[in-house]
Design a protein around this motif. Structure first.
Motif, PDB file in Angstrom:
ATOM      1  N   PHE A   4      -3.946 112.291  17.581  1.00  0.00           N
ATOM      2  CA  PHE A   4      -4.631 111.663  18.717  1.00  0.00           C
ATOM      3  C   PHE A   4      -3.622 111.088  19.720  1.00  0.00           C
ATOM      4  CE2 PHE A   4      -8.569 111.793  16.264  1.00  0.00           C
ATOM      5  CZ  PHE A   4      -9.518 111.947  17.261  1.00  0.00           C
ATOM      6  N   ALA A   5      -2.552 110.492  19.201  1.00  0.00           N
ATOM      7  CA  ALA A   5      -1.536 109.925  20.091  1.00  0.00           C
ATOM      8  C   ALA A   5      -0.844 111.015  20.899  1.00  0.00           C
ATOM      9  CB  ALA A   5      -0.518 109.135  19.273  1.00  0.00           C
ATOM     10  N   ILE A   6      -0.460 112.100  20.246  1.00  0.00           N
ATOM     11  CA  ILE A   6       0.209 113.197  20.947  1.00  0.00           C
ATOM     12  C   ILE A   6      -0.744 113.854  21.946  1.00  0.00           C
ATOM     13  CG2 ILE A   6       1.350 115.422  20.675  1.00  0.00           C
ATOM     14  CD1 ILE A   6       2.972 113.001  19.725  1.00  0.00           C
ATOM     15  N   ALA A   7      -2.010 114.032  21.534  1.00  0.00           N
ATOM     16  CA  ALA A   7      -3.002 114.622  22.439  1.00  0.00           C
ATOM     17  C   ALA A   7      -3.198 113.736  23.676  1.00  0.00           C
ATOM     18  CB  ALA A   7      -4.325 114.821  21.708  1.00  0.00           C
ATOM     19  N   ALA A   8      -3.206 112.423  23.461  1.00  0.00           N
ATOM     20  CA  ALA A   8      -3.366 111.501  24.592  1.00  0.00           C
ATOM     21  C   ALA A   8      -2.165 111.570  25.526  1.00  0.00           C
ATOM     22  CB  ALA A   8      -3.562 110.080  24.076  1.00  0.00           C
ATOM     23  N   LEU A   9      -0.959 111.681  24.958  1.00  0.00           N
ATOM     24  CA  LEU A   9       0.234 111.797  25.795  1.00  0.00           C
ATOM     25  C   LEU A   9       0.229 113.108  26.574  1.00  0.00           C
ATOM     26  CD1 LEU A   9       2.979 110.413  23.373  1.00  0.00           C
ATOM     27  CD2 LEU A   9       2.262 109.398  25.537  1.00  0.00           C
ATOM     28  N   LEU A  10      -0.201 114.190  25.929  1.00  0.00           N
ATOM     29  CA  LEU A  10      -0.242 115.490  26.610  1.00  0.00           C
ATOM     30  C   LEU A  10      -1.240 115.494  27.762  1.00  0.00           C
ATOM     31  CD1 LEU A  10      -0.084 117.920  23.536  1.00  0.00           C
ATOM     32  CD2 LEU A  10       1.698 117.564  25.248  1.00  0.00           C
ATOM     33  N   SER A  11      -2.383 114.828  27.536  1.00  0.00           N
ATOM     34  CA  SER A  11      -3.427 114.824  28.563  1.00  0.00           C
ATOM     35  C   SER A  11      -3.217 113.724  29.601  1.00  0.00           C
ATOM     36  CB  SER A  11      -4.803 114.639  27.921  1.00  0.00           C
ATOM     37  OG  SER A  11      -4.911 113.363  27.310  1.00  0.00           O
ATOM     38  N   GLY A  12      -2.462 112.710  29.247  1.00  0.00           N
ATOM     39  CA  GLY A  12      -2.264 111.577  30.146  1.00  0.00           C
ATOM     40  C   GLY A  12      -3.445 110.632  30.210  1.00  0.00           C
ATOM     41  N   LYS A  13      -4.417 110.813  29.289  1.00  0.00           N
ATOM     42  CA  LYS A  13      -5.622 109.972  29.285  1.00  0.00           C
ATOM     43  C   LYS A  13      -5.543 108.981  28.130  1.00  0.00           C
ATOM     44  CE  LYS A  13      -8.537 113.578  31.329  1.00  0.00           C
ATOM     45  NZ  LYS A  13      -9.736 114.443  31.132  1.00  0.00           N
ATOM     46  N   LEU A  14      -4.997 107.809  28.404  1.00  0.00           N
ATOM     47  CA  LEU A  14      -4.877 106.774  27.386  1.00  0.00           C
ATOM     48  C   LEU A  14      -5.777 105.611  27.774  1.00  0.00           C
ATOM     49  CD1 LEU A  14      -1.592 107.947  27.686  1.00  0.00           C
ATOM     50  CD2 LEU A  14      -1.693 106.758  25.510  1.00  0.00           C
ATOM     51  N   ASP A  15      -7.054 105.760  27.474  1.00  0.00           N
ATOM     52  CA  ASP A  15      -8.027 104.728  27.807  1.00  0.00           C
ATOM     53  C   ASP A  15      -8.678 104.202  26.542  1.00  0.00           C
ATOM     54  OD1 ASP A  15      -9.492 106.911  27.062  1.00  0.00           O
ATOM     55  OD2 ASP A  15     -10.362 107.278  29.048  1.00  0.00           O
ATOM     56  N   ALA A  16      -9.671 103.363  26.708  1.00  0.00           N
ATOM     57  CA  ALA A  16     -10.362 102.781  25.553  1.00  0.00           C
ATOM     58  C   ALA A  16     -11.057 103.847  24.728  1.00  0.00           C
ATOM     59  CB  ALA A  16     -11.364 101.730  26.027  1.00  0.00           C
ATOM     60  N   ALA A  17     -11.527 104.919  25.381  1.00  0.00           N
ATOM     61  CA  ALA A  17     -12.218 105.986  24.647  1.00  0.00           C
ATOM     62  C   ALA A  17     -11.281 106.647  23.646  1.00  0.00           C
ATOM     63  CB  ALA A  17     -12.766 107.018  25.626  1.00  0.00           C
ATOM     64  N   TRP A  18     -10.009 106.846  24.050  1.00  0.00           N
ATOM     65  CA  TRP A  18      -9.034 107.442  23.126  1.00  0.00           C
ATOM     66  C   TRP A  18      -8.875 106.574  21.869  1.00  0.00           C
ATOM     67  CZ3 TRP A  18      -4.290 104.686  22.572  1.00  0.00           C
ATOM     68  CH2 TRP A  18      -3.421 105.240  21.629  1.00  0.00           C
ATOM     69  N   ALA A  19      -8.755 105.272  22.059  1.00  0.00           N
ATOM     70  CA  ALA A  19      -8.633 104.371  20.911  1.00  0.00           C
ATOM     71  C   ALA A  19      -9.901 104.381  20.069  1.00  0.00           C
ATOM     72  CB  ALA A  19      -8.328 102.951  21.389  1.00  0.00           C
ATOM     73  N   ARG A  20     -11.055 104.481  20.721  1.00  0.00           N
ATOM     74  CA  ARG A  20     -12.323 104.487  19.996  1.00  0.00           C
ATOM     75  C   ARG A  20     -12.444 105.730  19.116  1.00  0.00           C
ATOM     76  NH1 ARG A  20     -15.532 104.690  24.078  1.00  0.00           N
ATOM     77  NH2 ARG A  20     -15.245 102.481  24.561  1.00  0.00           N
ATOM     78  N   TRP A  21     -11.983 106.874  19.612  1.00  0.00           N
ATOM     79  CA  TRP A  21     -12.039 108.094  18.797  1.00  0.00           C
ATOM     80  C   TRP A  21     -11.083 108.001  17.605  1.00  0.00           C
ATOM     81  CZ3 TRP A  21     -16.118 110.707  19.766  1.00  0.00           C
ATOM     82  CH2 TRP A  21     -16.591 110.902  21.057  1.00  0.00           C
ATOM     83  N   SER A  22      -9.918 107.444  17.842  1.00  0.00           N
ATOM     84  CA  SER A  22      -8.872 107.425  16.812  1.00  0.00           C
ATOM     85  C   SER A  22      -9.095 106.364  15.741  1.00  0.00           C
ATOM     86  CB  SER A  22      -7.512 107.188  17.485  1.00  0.00           C
ATOM     87  OG  SER A  22      -6.476 107.131  16.547  1.00  0.00           O
ATOM     88  N   ARG A  23      -9.737 105.265  16.114  1.00  0.00           N
ATOM     89  CA  ARG A  23      -9.788 104.097  15.244  1.00  0.00           C
ATOM     90  C   ARG A  23     -10.456 104.334  13.888  1.00  0.00           C
ATOM     91  NH1 ARG A  23     -12.278  98.195  16.957  1.00  0.00           N
ATOM     92  NH2 ARG A  23     -11.558  97.054  15.119  1.00  0.00           N
ATOM     93  N   PRO A  24     -11.650 104.946  13.798  1.00  0.00           N
ATOM     94  CA  PRO A  24     -12.246 105.121  12.467  1.00  0.00           C
ATOM     95  C   PRO A  24     -11.415 106.009  11.549  1.00  0.00           C
ATOM     96  CG  PRO A  24     -13.526 106.279  14.152  1.00  0.00           C
ATOM     97  CD  PRO A  24     -12.547 105.418  14.864  1.00  0.00           C
ATOM     98  N   TRP A  25     -10.784 107.054  12.098  1.00  0.00           N
ATOM     99  CA  TRP A  25      -9.934 107.915  11.268  1.00  0.00           C
ATOM    100  C   TRP A  25      -8.741 107.140  10.720  1.00  0.00           C
ATOM    101  CZ3 TRP A  25     -12.147 112.281   9.979  1.00  0.00           C
ATOM    102  CH2 TRP A  25     -13.072 112.863  10.836  1.00  0.00           C
ATOM    103  N   THR A  26      -8.161 106.299  11.554  1.00  0.00           N
ATOM    104  CA  THR A  26      -7.028 105.492  11.111  1.00  0.00           C
ATOM    105  C   THR A  26      -7.450 104.509  10.032  1.00  0.00           C
ATOM    106  OG1 THR A  26      -6.102 105.660  13.349  1.00  0.00           O
ATOM    107  CG2 THR A  26      -5.171 103.988  11.906  1.00  0.00           C
ATOM    108  N   ASN A  27      -8.620 103.896  10.194  1.00  0.00           N
ATOM    109  CA  ASN A  27      -9.121 102.965   9.181  1.00  0.00           C
ATOM    110  C   ASN A  27      -9.307 103.654   7.832  1.00  0.00           C
ATOM    111  OD1 ASN A  27      -9.183 100.767  10.873  1.00  0.00           O
ATOM    112  ND2 ASN A  27     -11.356 100.912  11.340  1.00  0.00           N
ATOM    113  N   VAL A  28      -9.882 104.852   7.856  1.00  0.00           N
ATOM    114  CA  VAL A  28     -10.125 105.568   6.596  1.00  0.00           C
ATOM    115  C   VAL A  28      -8.796 105.942   5.934  1.00  0.00           C
ATOM    116  CG1 VAL A  28     -11.103 107.657   5.575  1.00  0.00           C
ATOM    117  CG2 VAL A  28     -12.383 106.411   7.320  1.00  0.00           C
TER     118      VAL A  28
END
Length: 651
Positions: free
Chosen positions: A190-214
């Protein structure tokens, strides 16, 4: 033919993973929806092929196919079926195939449970996961294939599994640990995808957060299982040894914990974006480092069951490419990343930042203590070891400070705070000081400053958590009903923090008040430990499926009354010619009685270790609370597909 099918499936999976790494990424770069649409079916294909390959390896163990070198080196016809399962990942080659298969599982899970995610983001995430699969697929096929044959001749029976691994705990410990290790690859992707797209907003963190928690939950459980296994299997009665391989899993856990909190701030407040990206990169990088340390042969440890220096170099190169490539991309893209809001020095954002800094400093300290002896040895400057005194000297004060900031951060507000918070914290701090001082007096009748520190820190976490719940429902008419309506994420945070407090008490009490006796005992002898007496009554010969055992029988009395019987063993594994200690434990919520049988001495006597271990199970109970908290946070309603879809539409 089954092993050949397994190899062929691996080759096909590698080919599909190359397509997965290239096609969706090209589609995302060019805006071609058709190319991006191939990401999910390619992911499903990779998962199916690697599942089939892994099944082929298990079938080879199940059927005792000793023409396969890996099976012959790690199994035996007398090995019980459940341990043949753990033997699948009991050596180097099988453990790497397990790593690769779990990576495919995570990738497939992301493709299945992220249907509401924007296609461009998902395509990039799955492509990055595909690149990682390529790296480990090449590793397995080129250096570590578990399907290599003994041809034309092969042994009639196998060499048997390492006796240390012939334990139920080792059936679950490596998969749990790998689920955590590999799970951080999702946050990395998710971090690399966000850097590639240049879209680092709250939505990016929201998508990544549950996977990281698990992933964090799995790693927590994996570390706890490893600690529990070491406690009852190695015969020493210790639960943590600052072993380099233990450190290898602990370091990504520390950074992963910081990442979980940093993602929360990025999602809620739009800040710490650069910090969150770096933590995601380093969490997965440390997971790769742990794989290198365990599988390269550079470490000597009771946990390092599979070692090979030449193949370890492959992991080192893969680690260098991953860290170097991701940091280069970060350096190119980071200047364009900006936070969306500001905050004052006295705010929840600031306190969470301090927590993350402390966790990072502790991780760096553990990393230096683990790698420094290796660096000194590599430079030809001699051999040295870094032991518990070094780690404890840094770990105890830093983690105590972290616990204090956990409390302050929990009660603080976003952006800024008023004086009411400090008054509340002052009252709670006074109560915690009193509770801490009372703890050693209540338990042992005498003052102990370390016991007071542990008791005070747990009280701090509990009082803060209770106060936080009360603050949430302060303005509600029906407060009890309001408590049950609080979000899963909130209760997850509360339970995880309570778990930290429980673990602190367990560590403190068992460290300070552990009592043990090491004696020479003959049949009929009695030893006393506190209110318990242990009488050596008999030694029996026990024959297992692949071992013979001397089993001691000890009658335990409490205050002169019969209490229980403990039967520790000294096992001799006939194929490997190894001797193992099987401790006998009488478990309890507030204490364990631990008996281990040592070496047989002259005149029929034995070396015996009898230990009284107060609150030791609270260490693992706290880990369970933390894991439940992490799962609750990952299952919060705002991460449901419907809400994710609404977030997608609004963005």
């Amino acid at each position: 033919m089954i092993p050949e099918f397994g190899t062929f499936s691996l080759i096909l999976a590698l080919c599909l993973s190359i397509a997965l790494a290239v096609v969706p990424l090209v589609g995302a770069s060019s805006g071609n929806a058709q190319l991006m649409g191939y990401a999910r079916p390619l992911t499903a294909g990779v998962f199916a092929l690697l599942t089939f390959s892994f099944g082929c390896l298990f079938y080879a163990f199940w059927t005792d196919d000793f023409s396969v070198q890996y099976v012959a080196n790690h199994s035996n016809t007398a090995l019980p079926l459940e341990f043949k399962l753990s033997a699948v990942w009991g050596g180097h080659e099988g453990s790497l195939l397990l790593w690769l298969w779990i990576l495919a599982c995570w990738t497939f899970a992301v493709s299945i449970f992220s249907k509401e995610m924007p296609q461009e983001i998902l395509a990039r995430v799955l492509a990055v996961m595909g690149i990682i699969i390529i790296g480990f697929g090449l590793f397995v096929l080129l250096t570590s294939s578990p399907f290599t044959r003994y041809l034309p001749n092969f042994p009639a029976d196998g060499a048997d599994l390492n006796p240390l691994l012939q334990d139920p705990g080792l059936i679950f410990h490596p998969p749990m640990l790998y689920m955590g290790y590999v799970g951080f690859s999702v946050a990395f992707a998710f971090a690399i995808a966000a850097l590639l797209s240049g879209k680092l907003d709250a939505a990016w963190a929201r998508w990544s957060r549950p996977w990281t928690n698990v992933a964090w939950v799995f790693l927590t459980l994996g570390i706890a299982l490893g600690s529990w296994w070491a406690y009852y299997e190695l015969g020493w009665g210790g639960w943590w040894f600052w072993d380099p391989v233990e450190n290898a899993s602990f370091m990504p856990w520390l950074i992963g914990t910081a990442l979980v909190h940093s993602l929360a701030v990025t999602e809620k407040r739009g800040v710490f974006k650069n910090w969150t990206l770096l933590l995601a990169i380093f969490a997965f990088s440390l997971s790769l480092l742990g794989t290198f340390l365990v599988r390269s042969g550079v470490l000597t440890s009771v946990h390092a069951f599979a070692t090979d220096p030449t193949r370890g170099m492959f992991v080192l190169v893969l680690l260098a490419i991953t860290v170097g490539g991701s940091l280069l991309l970060y350096a190119l893209k980071a200047p364009s990343v900006k936070s969306d809001s500001n905050f004052t020095l006295v705010s929840r954002e600031s306190f969470l930042l301090v927590n993350n800094i402390i966790l990072t400093v502790v991780c760096i300290t553990v990393l230096l203590g683990t790698l420094y002896p290796l660096i000194v040895d590599a430079l030809g400057m001699g051999k040295l070891s870094v032991g518990p005194p070094y780690f404890n000297a840094f770990f105890v004060p830093f983690m105590s400070l972290l616990t204090l900031f956990i409390g302050v951060g929990t009660l603080s507000r976003w952006k800024r705070n008023g004086g009411q918070m400090w008054r509340t914290l002052g009252v709670i701090a006074l109560l915690c000081v009193l509770a801490g001082i009372a703890t050693p007096f209540v338990y042992a009748g005498a003052m102990d400053w370390w016991g007071a520190l542990g008791g005070g820190l747990m009280a701090w976490v509990l009082f803060i958590s209770f106060r936080d719940v009360m603050n949430k429902v302060a303005n509600k008419t029906d407060k009890l009903a309001a408590v049950f309506k609080l979000s899963r994420a909130f209760w997850g945070m509360v339970l995880a923090h309570i778990g930290v407090g429980i673990t602190i008490v367990g560590i403190t009490m068992v460290t300070i008040y552990n009592d043990e006796r090491d004696l020479r005992m003959a049949i009929g002898d009695t030893m006393t430990l506190g209110d318990y007496s242990l009488t050596f009554t008999d030694v029996r010969k026990i024959e297992g499926p692949n071992f013979i055992s001397d089993q001691g029988v000890f009658e335990v009395t409490l205050d002169g009354r019969p209490y229980t019987t403990l039967a520790p063993e000294k096992r001799f594994y006939t194929t490997t010619r190894q001797i193992m200690t099987e401790a006998a434990i009488d478990p309890g919520l507030f204490r364990d009685l631990y008996v281990a049988l040592g070496e047989e001495l002259e005149d029929g006597a034995w070396a015996v270790r009898f230990q009284f271990k107060p609150f030791v199970r609270w260490i693992w109970l706290g880990a369970i609370f933390m894991s439940i908290g992490g799962l609750l946070a990952a299952m919060d309603k705002r991460y449901s597909r419907k809400r994710m879809g609404a977030a997608k539409a609004s963005s």
